[in-house]
Design a protein around this motif. Structure first.
Motif, short mmCIF file in Angstrom:
data_model
loop_
_atom_site.label_atom_id
_atom_site.label_comp_id
_atom_site.label_asym_id
_atom_site.label_seq_id
_atom_site.Cartn_x
_atom_site.Cartn_y
_atom_site.Cartn_z
N SER A 31 0.82 -1.21 0.00
CA SER A 31 0.00 0.00 0.00
C SER A 31 0.86 1.26 0.00
O SER A 31 0.37 2.35 -0.32
N ASP A 32 2.14 1.13 0.37
CA ASP A 32 3.08 2.26 0.37
C ASP A 32 3.90 2.31 -0.92
O ASP A 32 5.01 2.85 -0.94
N ASN A 33 3.37 1.73 -1.97
CA ASN A 33 4.01 1.76 -3.30
C ASN A 33 5.34 1.02 -3.34
O ASN A 33 6.25 1.39 -4.09
N LEU A 40 8.58 -3.50 -9.52
CA LEU A 40 7.84 -4.76 -9.64
C LEU A 40 6.41 -4.49 -10.12
O LEU A 40 5.88 -3.39 -9.97
N THR A 41 5.81 -5.53 -10.68
CA THR A 41 4.43 -5.44 -11.15
C THR A 41 3.54 -6.32 -10.26
O THR A 41 4.03 -7.07 -9.40
N THR A 42 2.24 -6.24 -10.51
CA THR A 42 1.30 -7.10 -9.78
C THR A 42 1.61 -8.57 -10.06
O THR A 42 1.44 -9.43 -9.18
N THR A 270 -5.80 -4.67 0.15
CA THR A 270 -5.16 -3.35 0.13
C THR A 270 -4.98 -2.84 -1.30
O THR A 270 -5.17 -1.64 -1.57
N LEU A 271 -4.63 -3.73 -2.22
CA LEU A 271 -4.50 -3.30 -3.62
C LEU A 271 -5.87 -2.88 -4.18
O LEU A 271 -5.96 -1.90 -4.92
N GLY A 277 -9.30 4.19 -5.14
CA GLY A 277 -9.05 5.62 -4.97
C GLY A 277 -8.69 6.06 -3.57
O GLY A 277 -8.47 7.26 -3.33
N PHE A 278 -8.55 5.12 -2.62
CA PHE A 278 -8.20 5.50 -1.26
C PHE A 278 -6.70 5.74 -1.13
O PHE A 278 -5.90 5.11 -1.83
N SER A 279 -6.31 6.63 -0.21
CA SER A 279 -4.90 6.92 0.01
C SER A 279 -4.24 5.76 0.74
O SER A 279 -4.91 4.86 1.26
N THR A 280 -2.90 5.78 0.82
CA THR A 280 -2.15 4.73 1.50
C THR A 280 -2.61 4.58 2.95
O THR A 280 -2.85 3.47 3.43
#
Length: 367
Positions: A31-33, A40-42, A270-271, A277-280
Protein backbone atom coordinates in the motif's frame (compact mmCIF):
# COMPACT_ATOMS: atom_id res chain seq x y z
CA UNK A 1 -7.38 -23.58 34.10
CA UNK A 2 -6.99 -19.83 34.56
CA UNK A 3 -3.26 -20.37 35.11
CA UNK A 4 -3.10 -22.42 31.92
CA UNK A 5 -4.93 -19.70 30.00
CA UNK A 6 -2.43 -17.13 31.20
CA UNK A 7 0.77 -19.13 30.77
CA UNK A 8 -0.11 -21.24 27.71
CA UNK A 9 -2.87 -19.62 25.63
CA UNK A 10 -1.74 -16.04 26.17
CA UNK A 11 1.88 -16.72 25.23
CA UNK A 12 0.84 -18.82 22.24
CA UNK A 13 -1.22 -15.79 21.17
CA UNK A 14 1.81 -13.48 21.54
CA UNK A 15 3.95 -15.79 19.38
CA UNK A 16 1.22 -16.03 16.75
CA UNK A 17 1.00 -12.23 16.75
CA UNK A 18 4.70 -12.10 15.95
CA UNK A 19 4.18 -14.50 13.05
CA UNK A 20 1.29 -12.49 11.66
CA UNK A 21 3.19 -9.22 11.79
CA UNK A 22 5.89 -10.67 9.55
CA UNK A 23 3.44 -12.60 7.37
CA UNK A 24 0.97 -9.81 6.64
CA UNK A 25 3.09 -6.64 6.67
CA UNK A 26 3.78 -7.20 2.97
CA UNK A 27 0.22 -5.96 2.38
CA UNK A 28 0.94 -2.70 4.21
CA UNK A 29 4.23 -2.38 2.32
CA UNK A 30 2.42 -2.76 -0.99
CA UNK A 31 0.00 0.00 0.00
CA UNK A 32 3.08 2.26 0.37
CA UNK A 33 4.01 1.76 -3.30
CA UNK A 34 6.68 -0.85 -2.54
CA UNK A 35 6.11 -2.50 -5.92
CA UNK A 36 6.75 0.76 -7.79
CA UNK A 37 9.83 1.52 -5.67
CA UNK A 38 11.33 -1.87 -6.58
CA UNK A 39 10.19 -1.81 -10.21
CA UNK A 40 7.84 -4.76 -9.64
CA UNK A 41 4.43 -5.44 -11.15
CA UNK A 42 1.30 -7.10 -9.78
CA UNK A 43 2.44 -10.25 -11.60
CA UNK A 44 5.69 -10.24 -9.60
CA UNK A 45 3.62 -9.79 -6.44
CA UNK A 46 1.48 -12.79 -7.44
CA UNK A 47 4.56 -14.95 -8.01
CA UNK A 48 6.06 -13.84 -4.67
CA UNK A 49 2.84 -14.75 -2.84
CA UNK A 50 2.75 -18.14 -4.55
CA UNK A 51 6.40 -18.86 -3.68
CA UNK A 52 5.73 -17.92 -0.06
CA UNK A 53 2.72 -20.21 0.22
CA UNK A 54 4.39 -23.15 -1.55
CA UNK A 55 7.41 -22.92 0.77
CA UNK A 56 5.10 -22.55 3.77
CA UNK A 57 3.22 -25.69 2.74
CA UNK A 58 6.35 -27.67 1.85
CA UNK A 59 7.91 -27.05 5.27
CA UNK A 60 4.81 -27.98 7.31
CA UNK A 61 5.52 -31.71 7.62
CA UNK A 62 9.33 -31.46 8.02
CA UNK A 63 8.79 -28.83 10.69
CA UNK A 64 6.46 -31.16 12.58
CA UNK A 65 9.00 -33.99 12.44
CA UNK A 66 11.75 -31.71 13.75
CA UNK A 67 9.43 -30.42 16.48
CA UNK A 68 8.62 -33.95 17.67
CA UNK A 69 12.34 -34.75 17.84
CA UNK A 70 13.59 -31.55 19.52
CA UNK A 71 10.41 -30.57 21.34
CA UNK A 72 8.04 -27.71 20.51
CA UNK A 73 9.55 -25.67 23.35
CA UNK A 74 12.89 -25.63 21.50
CA UNK A 75 11.81 -25.62 17.86
CA UNK A 76 9.15 -22.89 17.99
CA UNK A 77 11.48 -20.19 19.42
CA UNK A 78 14.10 -21.22 16.86
CA UNK A 79 11.56 -20.69 14.07
CA UNK A 80 10.66 -17.25 15.41
CA UNK A 81 14.28 -16.11 15.56
CA UNK A 82 14.99 -17.49 12.07
CA UNK A 83 12.18 -15.80 10.18
CA UNK A 84 12.60 -12.53 12.13
CA UNK A 85 16.10 -12.23 10.67
CA UNK A 86 14.73 -12.69 7.16
CA UNK A 87 11.89 -10.25 7.84
CA UNK A 88 14.33 -7.55 8.91
CA UNK A 89 16.46 -8.17 5.82
CA UNK A 90 13.50 -7.27 3.58
CA UNK A 91 14.43 -3.62 4.13
CA UNK A 92 17.43 -4.25 1.85
CA UNK A 93 15.43 -5.64 -1.10
CA UNK A 94 16.34 -3.95 -4.38
CA UNK A 95 14.53 -6.07 -6.99
CA UNK A 96 12.44 -9.10 -7.77
CA UNK A 97 15.13 -11.69 -6.94
CA UNK A 98 15.49 -10.39 -3.38
CA UNK A 99 11.71 -10.19 -3.11
CA UNK A 100 11.31 -13.83 -4.21
CA UNK A 101 14.13 -15.04 -1.93
CA UNK A 102 12.78 -13.39 1.22
CA UNK A 103 9.23 -14.55 0.45
CA UNK A 104 10.54 -18.11 0.11
CA UNK A 105 12.60 -18.07 3.32
CA UNK A 106 9.86 -16.51 5.43
CA UNK A 107 7.41 -19.14 4.18
CA UNK A 108 9.88 -21.96 4.86
CA UNK A 109 10.68 -20.85 8.41
CA UNK A 110 7.05 -20.07 9.32
CA UNK A 111 5.64 -23.33 7.97
CA UNK A 112 4.72 -25.67 10.79
CA UNK A 113 4.62 -22.99 13.49
CA UNK A 114 0.83 -23.02 13.86
CA UNK A 115 0.65 -26.83 14.02
CA UNK A 116 3.56 -26.92 16.49
CA UNK A 117 1.88 -24.34 18.72
CA UNK A 118 -1.48 -26.14 18.62
CA UNK A 119 0.23 -29.43 19.52
CA UNK A 120 2.01 -27.73 22.44
CA UNK A 121 -1.32 -26.31 23.66
CA UNK A 122 -2.98 -29.74 23.46
CA UNK A 123 -0.59 -31.02 26.15
CA UNK A 124 -2.34 -28.80 28.71
CA UNK A 125 -6.06 -28.86 27.79
CA UNK A 126 -8.86 -31.38 27.43
CA UNK A 127 -10.47 -31.88 24.01
CA UNK A 128 -13.60 -29.97 25.12
CA UNK A 129 -11.57 -26.97 26.28
CA UNK A 130 -9.31 -26.76 23.25
CA UNK A 131 -11.74 -25.25 20.65
CA UNK A 132 -12.33 -22.03 22.58
CA UNK A 133 -8.63 -21.74 23.54
CA UNK A 134 -7.68 -22.12 19.89
CA UNK A 135 -10.21 -19.41 19.07
CA UNK A 136 -8.41 -17.15 21.54
CA UNK A 137 -5.11 -18.22 19.97
CA UNK A 138 -6.39 -17.44 16.49
CA UNK A 139 -7.54 -13.96 17.52
CA UNK A 140 -3.95 -13.10 16.66
CA UNK A 141 -4.81 -13.29 12.94
CA UNK A 142 -7.42 -10.52 12.73
CA UNK A 143 -6.19 -8.54 15.75
CA UNK A 144 -2.65 -8.35 14.38
CA UNK A 145 -4.10 -7.00 11.15
CA UNK A 146 -5.68 -4.22 13.22
CA UNK A 147 -2.43 -3.48 15.09
CA UNK A 148 -0.44 -3.72 11.89
CA UNK A 149 -2.73 -1.26 10.12
CA UNK A 150 -2.43 1.22 13.01
CA UNK A 151 1.34 0.78 13.18
CA UNK A 152 1.63 1.16 9.43
CA UNK A 153 -0.25 4.45 9.70
CA UNK A 154 2.74 5.73 11.72
CA UNK A 155 5.68 3.67 10.44
CA UNK A 156 5.04 4.32 6.75
CA UNK A 157 5.52 8.03 7.42
CA UNK A 158 9.15 7.51 8.47
CA UNK A 159 11.54 8.72 5.78
CA UNK A 160 15.31 9.07 6.25
CA UNK A 161 18.30 9.58 3.99
CA UNK A 162 19.59 6.10 4.87
CA UNK A 163 16.25 4.35 4.33
CA UNK A 164 14.05 6.58 2.16
CA UNK A 165 10.94 4.38 2.14
CA UNK A 166 8.47 3.87 4.97
CA UNK A 167 7.98 0.20 4.11
CA UNK A 168 11.66 -0.44 4.93
CA UNK A 169 11.16 0.79 8.48
CA UNK A 170 7.98 -1.28 8.71
CA UNK A 171 9.94 -4.48 8.01
CA UNK A 172 12.77 -3.58 10.41
CA UNK A 173 10.69 -2.54 13.43
CA UNK A 174 8.17 -5.37 13.19
CA UNK A 175 11.00 -7.86 12.55
CA UNK A 176 12.82 -6.72 15.69
CA UNK A 177 9.60 -7.26 17.68
CA UNK A 178 9.47 -10.87 16.43
CA UNK A 179 13.13 -11.40 17.30
CA UNK A 180 12.49 -10.29 20.90
CA UNK A 181 9.44 -12.57 21.20
CA UNK A 182 11.50 -15.48 19.82
CA UNK A 183 14.31 -15.01 22.33
CA UNK A 184 11.91 -14.69 25.26
CA UNK A 185 10.03 -17.81 24.10
CA UNK A 186 13.06 -19.99 24.90
CA UNK A 187 12.33 -19.17 28.55
CA UNK A 188 8.50 -19.10 28.41
CA UNK A 189 7.72 -22.54 26.96
CA UNK A 190 8.09 -25.64 29.18
CA UNK A 191 8.02 -29.07 27.48
CA UNK A 192 4.92 -30.16 29.46
CA UNK A 193 2.83 -29.42 32.55
CA UNK A 194 5.13 -31.53 34.75
CA UNK A 195 8.30 -29.74 33.60
CA UNK A 196 7.56 -26.10 34.44
CA UNK A 197 10.26 -25.93 37.12
CA UNK A 198 13.74 -25.04 35.90
CA UNK A 199 16.82 -23.04 36.94
CA UNK A 200 15.28 -19.72 35.87
CA UNK A 201 11.75 -20.63 37.07
CA UNK A 202 12.42 -22.42 40.34
CA UNK A 203 8.84 -22.39 41.65
CA UNK A 204 7.32 -23.44 38.33
CA UNK A 205 3.77 -22.68 37.30
CA UNK A 206 1.95 -24.98 39.72
CA UNK A 207 2.10 -26.39 43.20
CA UNK A 208 2.49 -30.17 43.44
CA UNK A 209 -1.26 -30.54 44.01
CA UNK A 210 -2.13 -28.35 41.00
CA UNK A 211 0.31 -30.26 38.84
CA UNK A 212 -1.47 -33.54 39.59
CA UNK A 213 -4.82 -31.95 38.74
CA UNK A 214 -3.51 -30.62 35.40
CA UNK A 215 -2.09 -34.00 34.40
CA UNK A 216 -4.98 -36.19 35.58
CA UNK A 217 -7.71 -34.12 33.95
CA UNK A 218 -5.94 -34.36 30.58
CA UNK A 219 -5.33 -38.12 30.91
CA UNK A 220 -8.94 -38.81 31.92
CA UNK A 221 -10.07 -36.96 28.82
CA UNK A 222 -7.56 -38.70 26.54
CA UNK A 223 -5.69 -41.70 28.03
CA UNK A 224 -3.52 -41.98 24.90
CA UNK A 225 -1.60 -38.92 26.07
CA UNK A 226 -0.25 -40.95 28.97
CA UNK A 227 2.57 -42.41 26.87
CA UNK A 228 3.30 -39.15 25.05
CA UNK A 229 6.98 -38.27 24.97
CA UNK A 230 7.51 -34.69 23.86
CA UNK A 231 11.03 -35.47 22.67
CA UNK A 232 10.18 -38.64 20.75
CA UNK A 233 10.61 -38.61 16.96
CA UNK A 234 7.90 -39.93 14.66
CA UNK A 235 8.86 -43.27 13.10
CA UNK A 236 8.28 -43.98 9.38
CA UNK A 237 5.57 -46.49 10.34
CA UNK A 238 3.74 -43.92 12.47
CA UNK A 239 4.04 -41.33 9.71
CA UNK A 240 2.55 -43.70 7.14
CA UNK A 241 -0.28 -44.59 9.53
CA UNK A 242 -1.07 -40.90 9.96
CA UNK A 243 -1.05 -40.18 6.24
CA UNK A 244 -3.43 -43.10 5.66
CA UNK A 245 -5.86 -42.10 8.40
CA UNK A 246 -8.87 -41.71 6.10
CA UNK A 247 -11.22 -40.90 9.01
CA UNK A 248 -9.65 -37.43 9.18
CA UNK A 249 -9.81 -36.73 5.41
CA UNK A 250 -13.31 -35.15 5.54
CA UNK A 251 -12.05 -32.57 8.06
CA UNK A 252 -9.14 -31.67 5.73
CA UNK A 253 -11.58 -31.35 2.85
CA UNK A 254 -13.89 -29.07 4.83
CA UNK A 255 -10.93 -26.94 5.89
CA UNK A 256 -9.62 -26.46 2.33
CA UNK A 257 -13.03 -25.46 0.99
CA UNK A 258 -13.65 -23.06 3.88
CA UNK A 259 -10.30 -21.31 3.40
CA UNK A 260 -10.61 -20.93 -0.38
CA UNK A 261 -13.76 -18.79 -0.26
CA UNK A 262 -12.31 -15.44 0.81
CA UNK A 263 -8.55 -15.94 0.54
CA UNK A 264 -8.16 -14.05 -2.78
CA UNK A 265 -10.29 -11.16 -1.53
CA UNK A 266 -8.21 -10.91 1.65
CA UNK A 267 -4.84 -11.16 -0.12
CA UNK A 268 -5.64 -8.33 -2.51
CA UNK A 269 -7.71 -6.16 -0.17
CA UNK A 270 -5.16 -3.35 0.13
CA UNK A 271 -4.50 -3.30 -3.62
CA UNK A 272 -8.26 -3.27 -4.25
CA UNK A 273 -8.77 -0.32 -1.91
CA UNK A 274 -5.89 1.57 -3.50
CA UNK A 275 -7.38 1.07 -6.96
CA UNK A 276 -10.73 2.28 -5.62
CA UNK A 277 -9.05 5.62 -4.97
CA UNK A 278 -8.20 5.50 -1.26
CA UNK A 279 -4.90 6.92 0.01
CA UNK A 280 -2.15 4.73 1.50
CA UNK A 281 -3.06 5.62 5.07
CA UNK A 282 -6.83 5.34 4.61
CA UNK A 283 -6.33 1.98 2.89
CA UNK A 284 -4.64 0.55 5.97
CA UNK A 285 -7.21 2.02 8.35
CA UNK A 286 -10.11 0.66 6.27
CA UNK A 287 -8.86 -2.92 6.82
CA UNK A 288 -9.56 -2.63 10.56
CA UNK A 289 -13.39 -3.03 10.64
CA UNK A 290 -13.53 -6.46 8.99
CA UNK A 291 -10.81 -7.76 11.31
CA UNK A 292 -12.74 -6.59 14.37
CA UNK A 293 -15.87 -8.28 13.02
CA UNK A 294 -13.90 -11.47 12.38
CA UNK A 295 -12.68 -11.54 15.99
CA UNK A 296 -16.24 -11.31 17.30
CA UNK A 297 -17.63 -13.99 14.98
CA UNK A 298 -14.71 -16.37 15.63
CA UNK A 299 -15.06 -16.15 19.41
CA UNK A 300 -18.82 -16.66 19.15
CA UNK A 301 -18.32 -19.72 16.93
CA UNK A 302 -15.82 -21.25 19.35
CA UNK A 303 -18.08 -20.55 22.32
CA UNK A 304 -21.22 -21.97 20.70
CA UNK A 305 -19.33 -25.09 19.57
CA UNK A 306 -18.87 -25.90 23.27
CA UNK A 307 -22.48 -25.01 24.10
CA UNK A 308 -23.98 -27.13 21.31
CA UNK A 309 -21.19 -29.74 21.47
CA UNK A 310 -20.88 -29.71 17.68
CA UNK A 311 -18.04 -28.40 15.58
CA UNK A 312 -19.59 -29.41 12.26
CA UNK A 313 -22.82 -27.47 12.85
CA UNK A 314 -20.91 -24.29 13.68
CA UNK A 315 -18.52 -24.67 10.74
CA UNK A 316 -21.52 -24.97 8.39
CA UNK A 317 -22.50 -21.36 9.14
CA UNK A 318 -19.30 -20.00 7.57
CA UNK A 319 -19.82 -21.06 3.92
CA UNK A 320 -23.41 -19.82 4.10
CA UNK A 321 -22.13 -16.41 5.24
CA UNK A 322 -19.47 -16.35 2.50
CA UNK A 323 -21.75 -17.37 -0.37
CA UNK A 324 -24.39 -14.85 0.69
CA UNK A 325 -21.87 -12.07 0.02
CA UNK A 326 -19.74 -13.58 -2.76
CA UNK A 327 -22.63 -13.71 -5.20
CA UNK A 328 -23.49 -9.99 -4.88
CA UNK A 329 -19.77 -9.16 -5.15
CA UNK A 330 -19.44 -11.24 -8.31
CA UNK A 331 -22.26 -9.36 -10.08
CA UNK A 332 -21.62 -5.96 -8.48
CA UNK A 333 -21.20 -3.16 -11.10
CA UNK A 334 -18.22 -1.73 -9.21
CA UNK A 335 -18.44 1.78 -10.63
CA UNK A 336 -16.63 4.67 -8.95
CA UNK A 337 -19.98 5.98 -7.68
CA UNK A 338 -20.46 2.84 -5.60
CA UNK A 339 -17.17 2.81 -3.71
CA UNK A 340 -18.66 2.74 -0.20
CA UNK A 341 -21.29 0.07 -0.93
CA UNK A 342 -18.50 -2.04 -2.48
CA UNK A 343 -16.36 -1.49 0.61
CA UNK A 344 -19.30 -2.51 2.83
CA UNK A 345 -19.73 -5.81 0.96
CA UNK A 346 -15.98 -6.52 1.16
CA UNK A 347 -15.95 -5.77 4.89
CA UNK A 348 -18.92 -8.01 5.67
CA UNK A 349 -17.51 -10.77 3.46
CA UNK A 350 -14.14 -10.81 5.24
CA UNK A 351 -15.80 -10.47 8.65
CA UNK A 352 -16.94 -14.10 8.64
CA UNK A 353 -15.67 -16.45 11.31
CA UNK A 354 -12.60 -18.45 10.23
CA UNK A 355 -12.96 -22.20 10.88
CA UNK A 356 -9.31 -22.79 11.78
CA UNK A 357 -9.81 -23.25 15.55
CA UNK A 358 -12.68 -25.70 15.14
CA UNK A 359 -11.07 -27.83 12.43
CA UNK A 360 -7.75 -28.08 14.30
CA UNK A 361 -9.40 -28.99 17.60
CA UNK A 362 -11.59 -31.46 15.66
CA UNK A 363 -8.48 -33.19 14.26
CA UNK A 364 -6.86 -33.19 17.69
CA UNK A 365 -9.91 -34.72 19.38
CA UNK A 366 -10.41 -37.41 16.71
CA UNK A 367 -6.72 -38.25 16.67
Amino acid sequence: VWKLDWYVTFWAYIMFTALDFDRSNIQQAVSDNMLDDLGLTTEHYNIGNTINLVCFLASELPSQLVSKKLGADVWIPTQLVSWSAVSISQAAITGKHGFYATRALIGAFQGGFICDACLWMSYFYTSKELPFRLSLFYIANPLTSVFSALLAFALLRIKTSLLPHGWQWLFIIEGVFTLIVGLVSYFKMPPSAVQTKTWFRKKGWFSDHEEKIVVNRVLRDDPSKGDMNNRQPVSPKELLKTLCDFDLLPIYFVRILADIGTSPVSTYMTLTLKKMGFSTFNTNLLTIPYNILSIITMLLLGYFSEIFKSRALMIATTPIWILTLLFPLRFWPGSQKQIWPTYAILTLLLGHSPVWPLTISWCSANS
